[in-house]
Write a protein that holds these residues in place. Structure first.
Motif, PDB file in Angstrom:
ATOM      1  N   GLN A   3      -2.881  11.323   0.547  1.00 62.32           N
ATOM      2  CA  GLN A   3      -3.505  11.006   1.826  1.00 62.32           C
ATOM      3  C   GLN A   3      -2.594  10.150   2.687  1.00 62.32           C
ATOM      4  O   GLN A   3      -1.801   9.358   2.180  1.00 62.32           O
ATOM      5  CB  GLN A   3      -4.827  10.287   1.585  1.00 62.32           C
ATOM      6  N   LYS A   4      -2.734  10.302   3.998  1.00 66.78           N
ATOM      7  CA  LYS A   4      -1.974   9.511   4.952  1.00 66.78           C
ATOM      8  C   LYS A   4      -2.406   8.053   4.862  1.00 66.78           C
ATOM      9  O   LYS A   4      -3.542   7.754   4.507  1.00 66.78           O
ATOM     10  CB  LYS A   4      -2.226  10.031   6.373  1.00 66.78           C
ATOM     11  N   THR A  90       2.468   8.543   3.366  1.00 61.19           N
ATOM     12  CA  THR A  90       1.299   8.833   2.533  1.00 61.19           C
ATOM     13  C   THR A  90       1.182   7.755   1.449  1.00 61.19           C
ATOM     14  O   THR A  90       2.062   6.901   1.311  1.00 61.19           O
ATOM     15  CB  THR A  90       1.415  10.206   1.837  1.00 61.19           C
ATOM     16  N   LYS A 108      -4.495   2.544   0.886  1.00 66.49           N
ATOM     17  CA  LYS A 108      -4.075   3.335   2.047  1.00 66.49           C
ATOM     18  C   LYS A 108      -4.554   2.827   3.402  1.00 66.49           C
ATOM     19  O   LYS A 108      -4.107   3.315   4.429  1.00 66.49           O
ATOM     20  CB  LYS A 108      -4.421   4.800   1.848  1.00 66.49           C
TER      21      LYS A 108
END
Length: 117
Positions: A3-4, A90, A108
């Motif tokens: 995921q970013k 990411t 994140k």
């Protein structure tokens, strides 16, 4: 698929003593859950990447000297997705510090919070 990561993602350095939050300054229009998405250009010391407390690679008789991150290029970025022609970071991205540490993503910056180990 990784995921970013976004503004306020938590970073760690394997030679530092505390976590640091990423500040995204490379762009101001592409977001995930209301936070700017990080790109490979978010690598400036004390702007995007704040100090990690004390640096274990700088020992002194009184303890370790303060960390002054020297981030190099981000690695393991997106291969095709870009923002302003910059590759996106990411949760698998990392960069080496010129002093000798490895800076990695711990959290994140959006979505479900994970306990830091």
């Amino acid at each position: 698929m990784p995921q970013k990561i976004t503004d306020t993602a938590q970073l760690s350095c394997n030679q530092g003593t505390v976590l640091s939050n990423l500040s995204v300054t490379s762009q101001n229009f592409s977001t995930a859950e209301g936070k700017y998405i990080a790109t490979e250009q978010d690598k400036q010391s004390n702007v995007n990447i704040k100090p990690f407390g004390q640096c274990k690679l700088k020992p002194t008789p009184g303890g370790y000297l303060p960390c002054n991150p020297v981030p190099t290029a981000w690695q393991k970025t997106t291969e095709k997705d870009t923002i302003n022609s910059y590759k996106i970071l990411t949760e698998d991205s990392f960069c080496m510090c010129g002093t000798g540490g490895k800076i990695e993503v711990e959290e994140k910056g959006h979505g479900e919070k994970h306990e830091i180990k």
